[in-house]
Design a protein around this motif. Structure first.
Motif, short mmCIF file in Angstrom:
data_model
loop_
_atom_site.label_atom_id
_atom_site.label_comp_id
_atom_site.label_asym_id
_atom_site.label_seq_id
_atom_site.Cartn_x
_atom_site.Cartn_y
_atom_site.Cartn_z
N GLY A 11 60.47 -62.01 35.87
CA GLY A 11 60.81 -61.37 34.60
C GLY A 11 61.24 -59.95 34.92
O GLY A 11 61.61 -59.63 36.06
N THR A 13 59.63 -57.19 35.41
CA THR A 13 58.93 -56.39 36.42
C THR A 13 58.94 -57.03 37.81
O THR A 13 59.12 -56.33 38.81
N VAL A 35 59.19 -65.95 43.46
CA VAL A 35 58.92 -67.29 42.91
C VAL A 35 59.05 -67.25 41.39
O VAL A 35 58.41 -66.42 40.74
N ARG A 44 63.55 -61.32 27.72
CA ARG A 44 62.52 -61.59 26.71
C ARG A 44 62.65 -60.71 25.48
O ARG A 44 62.30 -61.11 24.37
N ALA A 75 60.04 -72.57 41.49
CA ALA A 75 58.83 -73.40 41.47
C ALA A 75 57.86 -72.83 40.46
O ALA A 75 57.96 -71.66 40.08
N GLU A 76 56.94 -73.67 40.04
CA GLU A 76 55.90 -73.19 39.13
C GLU A 76 54.67 -72.81 39.94
O GLU A 76 54.23 -73.57 40.81
N SER A 109 53.37 -62.79 30.35
CA SER A 109 52.44 -63.25 29.31
C SER A 109 53.13 -64.25 28.40
O SER A 109 54.33 -64.46 28.49
N ASP A 275 53.06 -57.22 32.18
CA ASP A 275 52.05 -57.65 31.22
C ASP A 275 50.77 -58.15 31.91
O ASP A 275 49.70 -58.15 31.31
N CYS A 291 58.26 -53.55 28.43
CA CYS A 291 59.20 -53.17 29.49
C CYS A 291 59.13 -51.67 29.69
O CYS A 291 59.35 -51.16 30.79
N LYS A 358 69.37 -49.03 20.56
CA LYS A 358 68.49 -50.12 21.00
C LYS A 358 69.27 -51.14 21.83
O LYS A 358 68.79 -51.66 22.84
C1 LIG Z 1 60.75 -60.81 21.07
C2 LIG Z 1 60.25 -59.76 22.02
C3 LIG Z 1 60.76 -58.46 21.92
C4 LIG Z 1 60.31 -57.47 22.79
N1 LIG Z 1 60.83 -56.22 22.69
C5 LIG Z 1 60.43 -55.27 23.55
C6 LIG Z 1 61.02 -53.98 23.49
O1 LIG Z 1 61.87 -53.69 22.65
N2 LIG Z 1 60.60 -53.04 24.38
C7 LIG Z 1 59.65 -53.31 25.32
O2 LIG Z 1 59.32 -52.41 26.11
N3 LIG Z 1 59.07 -54.54 25.39
C8 LIG Z 1 59.44 -55.51 24.53
N4 LIG Z 1 58.88 -56.76 24.61
C9 LIG Z 1 57.83 -57.01 25.61
C10 LIG Z 1 58.46 -57.34 26.96
O3 LIG Z 1 59.39 -58.37 26.84
C11 LIG Z 1 57.39 -57.74 27.96
O4 LIG Z 1 56.40 -56.73 28.00
C12 LIG Z 1 58.03 -57.90 29.34
O5 LIG Z 1 58.90 -59.00 29.35
C13 LIG Z 1 56.96 -58.09 30.41
O6 LIG Z 1 57.61 -58.22 31.65
P1 LIG Z 1 56.90 -59.07 32.79
O7 LIG Z 1 57.78 -58.96 33.99
O8 LIG Z 1 55.48 -58.67 32.93
O9 LIG Z 1 56.87 -60.55 32.23
P2 LIG Z 1 58.04 -61.53 31.79
O10 LIG Z 1 59.26 -60.78 31.44
O11 LIG Z 1 57.44 -62.41 30.78
O12 LIG Z 1 58.32 -62.38 33.10
C14 LIG Z 1 57.40 -63.29 33.63
C15 LIG Z 1 58.17 -64.24 34.52
O13 LIG Z 1 57.26 -65.10 35.16
C16 LIG Z 1 57.70 -66.44 35.05
N5 LIG Z 1 56.52 -67.29 35.06
C17 LIG Z 1 55.50 -67.28 34.19
N6 LIG Z 1 54.57 -68.19 34.56
C18 LIG Z 1 55.03 -68.78 35.69
C19 LIG Z 1 54.51 -69.76 36.57
N7 LIG Z 1 53.32 -70.33 36.37
N8 LIG Z 1 55.26 -70.11 37.64
C20 LIG Z 1 56.46 -69.51 37.90
N9 LIG Z 1 56.98 -68.57 37.10
C21 LIG Z 1 56.29 -68.20 36.01
C22 LIG Z 1 58.47 -66.49 33.74
O14 LIG Z 1 59.37 -67.58 33.73
C23 LIG Z 1 59.16 -65.13 33.77
O15 LIG Z 1 60.36 -65.19 34.46
C24 LIG Z 1 59.32 -57.78 23.76
C25 LIG Z 1 58.81 -59.07 23.86
C26 LIG Z 1 59.27 -60.05 23.00
C27 LIG Z 1 58.72 -61.45 23.13
#
Ligand SMILES: Cc1cc2nc3c(=O)[nH]c(=O)nc-3n(C[C@H](O)[C@H](O)[C@H](O)COP(=O)(O)OP(=O)(O)OC[C@H]3O[C@@H](n4cnc5c(N)ncnc54)[C@H](O)[C@@H]3O)c2cc1C
Length: 398
Positions: A11, A13, A35, A44, A75-76, A109, A275, A291, A358
């Motif tokens: 995702g 991060t 992965v 997202r 992969a998961e 998350s 997250d 983000c 935005k």
């Molecule tokens: C509708 C919406 C609007 C938002 N708007 C904002 C905003 O305006 N500003 C802001 O700062 N934040 C916003 N957010 C929050 C932001 O999207 C999240 O905080 C951010 O995506 C977190 O990044 P991350 O890398 O931790 O997780 P994610 O972006 O969720 O990435 C996680 C990754 O891990 C992968 N994954 C998960 N489980 C597994 C597994 N078991 N095996 C393999 N891969 C897996 C997923 O496929 C994904 O690619 C919003 C969220 C939503 C839902």
């Protein structure tokens, strides 16, 4: 032997951390494996847009990471053993175990139904792409005059309600919020939000504590029923249970507790970002799932890993907030400026300019994933003979 870095989750991060590490470390010395369950990057922050029928730009990882040296493993992830330093994954070829020297955990998350009866059966979510697509399909089948109730008055709920009301003016859209509408915003931000909601015809139910979801309504603690042919549940995010099942120090809900360099306080070979991480921010408040703080946290983690491996200086960039960017459909928005610890100040940008701002932020976030050093020149450093944590195979400097 190369030092093996595995990044779980691509995702915002995880992808940034992997890409930035690849820019900081010499390819002969380090093998970076990213992965992810899906082959393309999911924006997202645009899931409410996807849910109302907008098409998002495809962003395949094969293009984003071409030539970077990051190896993508589709992969998961099913488990992590932090004592044996292994990750269990499963793909079309079956189950496999991957070994790491350094792990970056960034699995993000999902939605948080909070155990409210009926949510799992009837409510829709927009925290994931499958969830947003399911809602898109359901909204497409709604007829004029039918009701959509968004539960949750936070950033995601506001954006979802406005997006649905703008895209489908024929529907009867409502928002149920625990407090007053936008009560954390400045008077200017709050006033504008209410004006836009009025213009879009969104019914706002304030002080509504939703305690049940049924096929055609949601019910509140004070026994009110709010009609809902479709319920959209946006009351916060919950982390995946994988970290909680490990020996890592985690919080009650399962976020990995990390220090200022995003390194696990219990296992120095593990870093967590986004997250999935519990990190303290300004004002001794935990960083919120976003983000906005996840991106600098990913930079911090990558730079700290690179520094520890190469004997360089540890980064010490305080992570702070500047603004909350809220889209209210495609033509309206509120940019609420905030203190370092995320409290609204008086100033806010509103209207069409805020919507454009935005949009630029969303585009910038995706650009930042593909350009994890923000286009700055980089030098790939050699891994040092000694490194901060023990027990890992490290390439000896030539
Ligand atoms: C509708 C919406 C609007 C938002 N708007 C904002 C905003 O305006 N500003 C802001 O700062 N934040 C916003 N957010 C929050 C932001 O999207 C999240 O905080 C951010 O995506 C977190 O990044 P991350 O890398 O931790 O997780 P994610 O972006 O969720 O990435 C996680 C990754 O891990 C992968 N994954 C998960 N489980 C597994 C597994 N078991 N095996 C393999 N891969 C897996 C997923 O496929 C994904 O690619 C919003 C969220 C939503 C839902």
């Amino acid at each position: 032997m190369q030092h093996r870095v595995i990044v779980l989750g691509a995702g915002y991060t995880g992808a940034i951390a992997a890409g930035r590490l690849a820019k900081r470390l010499h390819r002969e010395d380090v093998a970076i494996t990213l992965v992810n369950a899906e082959p393309d990057f999911v924006e997202r922050v645009r899931m409410h847009q996807l849910a109302v029928g907008q098409d998002l730009k495809p962003r395949p990882f094969s293009e984003m990471f071409a030539g970077t040296g990051v190896e993508l493993k589709l992969a998961e992830v099913t488990g992590v053993d932090v004592d044996r330093r292994t990750v269990a994954v499963i793909d079309g070829n079956g189950a496999e175990e991957l070994e790491y020297d350094t792990l970056v955990y960034a699995l993000g998350s999902g939605w948080n139904a909070q155990g409210v009866p009926g949510t799992a059966k009837y409510a829709h979510e927009i925290a994931s792409r499958p969830g947003a697509l399911r809602l898109r399909e359901r909204l497409g089948r709604l007829e004029a005059g039918q009701t959509v109730t968004v539960v949750g008055g936070g950033l995601t709920g506001l954006e979802a309600a406005a997006e649905i009301a703008e895209a489908r003016p024929d529907l009867d859209v409502a928002l149920a919020a625990r407090g007053d509408l936008g009560d954390w915003l400045s008077p200017k931000g709050r006033g504008h939000l209410r004006k836009v909601f009025d213009k879009l015809g969104i019914t706002v139910h304030e002080h509504a504590d939703v305690t049940g979801v049924e096929a055609d309504r949601v019910t509140t603690a004070d026994r009110k029923a709010i009609p809902a042919a479709v319920t959209v549940w946006t009351t916060g995010f919950a982390v995946h249970p994988i970290a909680k099942a490990t020996a890592l120090e985690v919080t009650g809900p399962g976020q990995i507790v990390v220090d200022g360099t995003m390194r696990s306080v219990s296992h120095p070979d593990v870093y967590a970002v986004g997250d999935a991480a519990y990190a303290m921010g300004p004002g001794d408040k935990p960083l919120r799932m976003s983000c906005a703080s996840g991106t600098p946290a990913a930079w911090q983690a990558a730079d700290a890993i690179a520094a520890r491996l190469t004997g360089g200086k540890l980064p010490n960039m305080p992570i702070r907030y500047f603004q909350q960017c809220i889209s209210l459909g495609r033509r309206e928005g509120v940019i609420q400026y905030v203190t370092a610890d995320d409290r609204a100040v008086r100033a806010a940008l509103t209207g069409q300019l805020a919507a454009v701002y935005k949009e630029l932020i969303c585009k910038g976030a995706a650009w930042g994933v593909a350009n994890p050093t923000l286009g700055m020149p980089t030098r790939r450093r050699r891994v040092a003979r000694e490194r901060a944590t023990a027990g890992s195979a490290v390439k000896t400097l030539a």
